[in-house]
Motif scaffolding. Structure first.
Motif, PDB file in Angstrom:
ATOM      1  N   PRO A 130      -2.863  -1.892 -25.609  1.00 45.95           N
ATOM      2  CA  PRO A 130      -3.201  -2.957 -26.562  1.00 45.95           C
ATOM      3  C   PRO A 130      -3.806  -2.373 -27.826  1.00 45.95           C
ATOM      4  O   PRO A 130      -4.267  -1.221 -27.843  1.00 45.95           O
ATOM      5  N   ALA A 131      -3.817  -3.156 -28.902  1.00 45.55           N
ATOM      6  CA  ALA A 131      -4.385  -2.706 -30.177  1.00 45.55           C
ATOM      7  C   ALA A 131      -5.771  -2.123 -29.945  1.00 45.55           C
ATOM      8  O   ALA A 131      -6.624  -2.741 -29.304  1.00 45.55           O
ATOM      9  N   THR A 132      -6.000  -0.908 -30.484  1.00 45.93           N
ATOM     10  CA  THR A 132      -7.206  -0.142 -30.151  1.00 45.93           C
ATOM     11  C   THR A 132      -7.800   0.494 -31.402  1.00 45.93           C
ATOM     12  O   THR A 132      -7.084   0.907 -32.317  1.00 45.93           O
ATOM     13  N   LEU A 133      -9.126   0.575 -31.410  1.00 51.15           N
ATOM     14  CA  LEU A 133      -9.864   1.259 -32.467  1.00 51.15           C
ATOM     15  C   LEU A 133     -10.947   2.094 -31.795  1.00 51.15           C
ATOM     16  O   LEU A 133     -11.638   1.610 -30.892  1.00 51.15           O
ATOM     17  N   VAL A 134     -11.113   3.341 -32.223  1.00 54.01           N
ATOM     18  CA  VAL A 134     -12.162   4.217 -31.708  1.00 54.01           C
ATOM     19  C   VAL A 134     -13.025   4.653 -32.885  1.00 54.01           C
ATOM     20  O   VAL A 134     -12.543   5.318 -33.806  1.00 54.01           O
ATOM     21  N   THR A 135     -14.299   4.292 -32.856  1.00 51.51           N
ATOM     22  CA  THR A 135     -15.171   4.560 -33.994  1.00 51.51           C
ATOM     23  C   THR A 135     -16.621   4.290 -33.614  1.00 51.51           C
ATOM     24  O   THR A 135     -16.912   3.631 -32.613  1.00 51.51           O
ATOM     25  N   GLN A 136     -17.542   4.775 -34.449  1.00 49.52           N
ATOM     26  CA  GLN A 136     -18.938   4.356 -34.355  1.00 49.52           C
ATOM     27  C   GLN A 136     -19.353   3.607 -35.630  1.00 49.52           C
ATOM     28  O   GLN A 136     -20.534   3.348 -35.852  1.00 49.52           O
ATOM     29  N   ASN A 137     -18.344   3.246 -36.428  1.00 48.79           N
ATOM     30  CA  ASN A 137     -18.598   2.547 -37.682  1.00 48.79           C
ATOM     31  C   ASN A 137     -18.594   1.039 -37.458  1.00 48.79           C
ATOM     32  O   ASN A 137     -17.581   0.453 -37.084  1.00 48.79           O
TER      33      ASN A 137
END
Length: 326
Positions: A130-137
């Protein structure tokens, strides 16, 4: 043969879901020797990986001998079965195990544990995720929420549903909850994985156990009413299940990569036909699979490990065929 299991302390284990003890019990029943090793008892003596190992005599009740110092190169196989979080101590353990002799078979190799994050690894096959984002922002995640409305965020280095939070564009305390999620237990910033929420989770989160790239067992985990977490540790109910055509296609697609990296034991998670995690550190749920299917998956795992050991001096990429149970 001699197997050493790198384990968390026995008293911390969840005996309802523990897979390592099942494997130990089966190995002992077949006449092999099993040894217990805590992470704190591993050390590198010049260039030789060493440990204070204790031979396991019985599983139920659990009995082991006093610990003795031994070279880990003297064992046939090492199973690193420490549960996440993957922290600095875990990282240093992988450095020590880099010195293991090549004749010692690792289930799974520490290089794979170090190189591939369980939650990010599925992104190598973006069409299956599935649509994914990896960040600490924080602002990036807020924009992701605005795009998808409902999402889940989870820390990269934990397990069992810990720290997993559902966020919605409509909730009033969104920024407050997100800010809290972006801090770890020590109040330090942490990277999160954000994914589009899959409402199909109400129909279950499917755990498929793979041995050498082949499915040997499956269980569907249904979240409690009013909850979206389908982890067994979060009270999910388990039921028998099978693989869909899409899931079989996905497994066939990722198998060559797993074999190439020597990733032998995998807990593959599906929600709504999407991969959500590829668990390789200490994949479990064998007891639940056995219970709902009537199978004895731990025996198939031991079969596979012994086949692997029998061919350890060969160019081994496809392994011996395993009897499928699904």
């Amino acid at each position: 043969m001699k197997f050493v299991f790198v384990m968390d302390p026995y008293e911390t284990l969840n005996l309802e879901t523990e897979t390592s003890l099942l494997l130990m019990d089966e190995l002992l029943a077949r006449g092999h020797r099993v040894f217990w090793l805590g992470q704190e008892d591993i050390f590198l003596q010049h260039h030789i990986p060493m440990g204070l190992v204790a031979e396991v005599r019985a599983i139920n009740p659990f009995e082991k001998e006093p610990s003795e110092q031994a070279s880990l190169n003297d064992f046939d196989a090492v199973l690193t079965r420490i549960d996440p979080p993957f922290d600095q101590n875990y990282l240093h353990l992988t450095y020590i195990f880099d010195f293991l002799d090549e004749s010692v078979v690792q289930f799974n190799p520490v290089k794979a544990l170090r190189n591939f994050n369980e939650k990010m690894l599925p992104l190598r096959w973006p069409g299956f995720v599935p649509a994914t984002l990896v960040t600490q922002n924080k602002q990036q995640i807020l924009a992701f929420i605005a795009e998808h409305s409902d999402i889940v965020v989870k820390p990269l280095d934990d397990c069992s549903g810990r720290g997993v939070v559902k966020l919605s564009a409509q909730q009033k305390d969104l920024e407050q909850v997100l800010s809290a999620s972006l801090l770890n237990a020590f109040g330090q910033p942490q990277v999160l994985q954000a994914q589009r929420f899959l409402p199909e989770v109400s129909e279950g989160d499917k755990r498929v156990y793979l041995v050498n790239g082949e499915p040997v067992g499956v269980v569907n985990r249904l979240p409690q009413k009013g909850n979206f977490l389908a982890n067994i540790h979060q009270g999910a109910r388990c039921e028998a299940s099978d693989l869909s055509i899409r899931e079989r296609h996905i497994i066939k697609t990722i198998k060559p990569f797993l074999l190439e990296q020597g990733i032998f034991l995998v807990g593959l998670d599906f929600i709504g036909g999407y991969i959500t995690e590829i668990n390789i550190t200490s994949p479990s749920a064998i007891r639940q699979i056995n219970e709902v299917s009537g199978a004895e998956v731990h025996k198939l795992i031991v079969d596979g490990m012994l086949d692997r050991l029998a061919g350890r001096h060969e160019v081994w990429c496809c392994g011996a065929p395993l009897r499928r149970v699904i």
